[in-house]
Design a protein around this motif. Structure first.
Motif, PDB file in Angstrom:
ATOM      1  N   GLU A 121       1.131  -1.375   0.096  1.00  0.00           N
ATOM      2  CA  GLU A 121       0.825  -0.056   0.107  1.00  0.00           C
ATOM      3  C   GLU A 121       0.339   1.234   0.528  1.00  0.00           C
ATOM      4  N   GLN A 151      -4.000  -8.327   4.633  1.00  0.00           N
ATOM      5  CA  GLN A 151      -3.222  -8.781   5.151  1.00  0.00           C
ATOM      6  C   GLN A 151      -3.820  -8.396   6.967  1.00  0.00           C
ATOM      7  N   ASN A 152      -5.074  -8.213   6.955  1.00  0.00           N
ATOM      8  CA  ASN A 152      -4.874  -7.055   8.217  1.00  0.00           C
ATOM      9  C   ASN A 152      -5.770  -8.365   9.646  1.00  0.00           C
ATOM     10  N   GLY A 153      -6.224 -10.109   8.391  1.00  0.00           N
ATOM     11  CA  GLY A 153      -6.744 -10.880   9.006  1.00  0.00           C
ATOM     12  C   GLY A 153      -7.975 -11.334   8.714  1.00  0.00           C
ATOM     13  N   GLN A 154      -8.782  -9.664   8.131  1.00  0.00           N
ATOM     14  CA  GLN A 154      -9.770  -9.868   7.962  1.00  0.00           C
ATOM     15  C   GLN A 154     -10.407 -10.823   5.907  1.00  0.00           C
ATOM     16  N   LEU A 159     -13.234  -6.738   3.144  1.00  0.00           N
ATOM     17  CA  LEU A 159     -12.404  -5.511   3.641  1.00  0.00           C
ATOM     18  C   LEU A 159     -13.526  -4.112   2.732  1.00  0.00           C
ATOM     19  N   ASP A 165      -6.227   0.958  -2.566  1.00  0.00           N
ATOM     20  CA  ASP A 165      -5.992  -0.293  -2.029  1.00  0.00           C
ATOM     21  C   ASP A 165      -5.532  -1.672  -2.698  1.00  0.00           C
ATOM     22  N   GLU A 167      -5.061  -4.897  -2.083  1.00  0.00           N
ATOM     23  CA  GLU A 167      -6.381  -5.685  -1.680  1.00  0.00           C
ATOM     24  C   GLU A 167      -7.225  -5.708  -2.320  1.00  0.00           C
TER      25      GLU A 167
END
Length: 310
Positions: A121, A151-154, A159, A165, A167
């Protein structure tokens, strides 16, 4: 004329024991030769736990195999699924020392053959986003990990979409601009149990589904050709004749097995299992990744008996 020597009680006891042991080994050998690996029949379930025969949705390996196996634990603790997601770090801090690497694994590490890398990012020029990584490098990934989780676990499907972004966007090949990627429409790729645990997984069909962005159907595509599922155009149809009246697969519809060298070869490299046929390698393709990058070949054959000029 020969006279048989009379055996002592101890000798008779030992002889009887030896005969019984031989008979036991023979009996066990007969049973082993007749037996085969057993796997109970099971229904195919979708992501909501419903029978695919009723919903018409793609099979969920996490739900289907998870009815008996701890698929969540397996997926969370396997490097084959994680491929570096859990080791993501700021660019330039990996052991490679390259300023563009963000993990030591396939997800986040620059690829010198394709000359592509996963863009973090904030990069001024985005090279590869998560969706394109799944479409491109997913051919050598068993699913799960970064093909499901951000990458944040969600979950990727949860997202929020915001400008720039990597992702939640993909690079438009025509304009080079970032455009939103709809994870709800494409779906994600669960850990693909069929790829490693069936005799003849259709890896080519799986790769096509990934390239086409039909991520949620990629694992189902692995079963194409088994008679369990059919594809006409973009439509997938479950074959009811492959299931019994209760919705479970018929016994001979699919064979579950431990991973073989041929299963591993789909992602890793050249496997040659015919020891009597000289191994000859004609050209190198990305499908034989470990072979073209490291020279690795899995074969029981002696190098001197092969057709390799080495």
């Amino acid at each position: 004329m020969f006279r048989l020597r009379k055996l002592s009680r101890l000798q008779r006891f030992l002889a009887a024991g030896l005969i019984l042991a031989l008979l036991s080994v023979g009996a066990l050998g007969t049973v082993a030769a007749q037996s085969s690996p057993l796997h109970p029949t099971f229904p195919f379930l979708d992501a909501d736990g419903q029978s695919v025969l009723e919903s018409g949705q793609p099979v969920s390996t996490m739900e289907t195999c998870g009815a008996c196996h701890d698929t969540a634990f397996i997926s969370e603790h396997s490097f084959h699924t994680d491929v570096g997601l859990s080791e993501m770090m700021p660019p330039g801090q990996t052991s490679s020392g390259r300023p563009w690497d963000t993990s030591p694994g396939l997800f986040g590490r620059w690829n010198p053959l394709t000359y592509r890398f996963l863009s973090p990012e904030g990069d001024e020029r985005i090279d590869m986003t998560t969706a394109e990584w799944v479409s491109t490098f997913g051919v050598r990934h068993a699913g799960g990990g970064p093909a499901e989780i951000g990458q944040n676990g969600q979950p990727l499907t949860d997202l929020p979409v915001y400008k720039g972004d990597p992702e939640t966007h993909i690079v438009d090949p025509g304009t080079g601009e970032l455009i939103p990627w709809d994870w709800e429409e494409s779906g994600t790729v669960e850990m693909n149990c069929f790829l490693c645990h069936t005799q003849e997984p259709n890896n080519d069909a799986r790769i096509v589904a990934l390239h086409d962005g039909q991520f949620r159907w990629a694992n189902t595509a692995t079963l194409l050709g088994t008679g369990i599922v059919d594809q006409v155009g973009d439509q997938w149809t479950w074959n009811e004749t492959a299931f019994d009246d209760e919705g479970s697969l018929l016994e001979n519809a699919i064979t579950i097995q431990g991973p073989t060298s041929s299963n591993c070869a789909q992602c890793h490299g050249l496997v040659h299992v015919e020891s009597e046929t000289p191994l000859a390698l004609s050209g190198c393709t990305p499908e034989q990744w470990s072979t073209i990058t490291t020279g690795q070949i899995v074969s029981p054959q002696r190098i001197s008996d092969s057709g390799m000029n080495i």
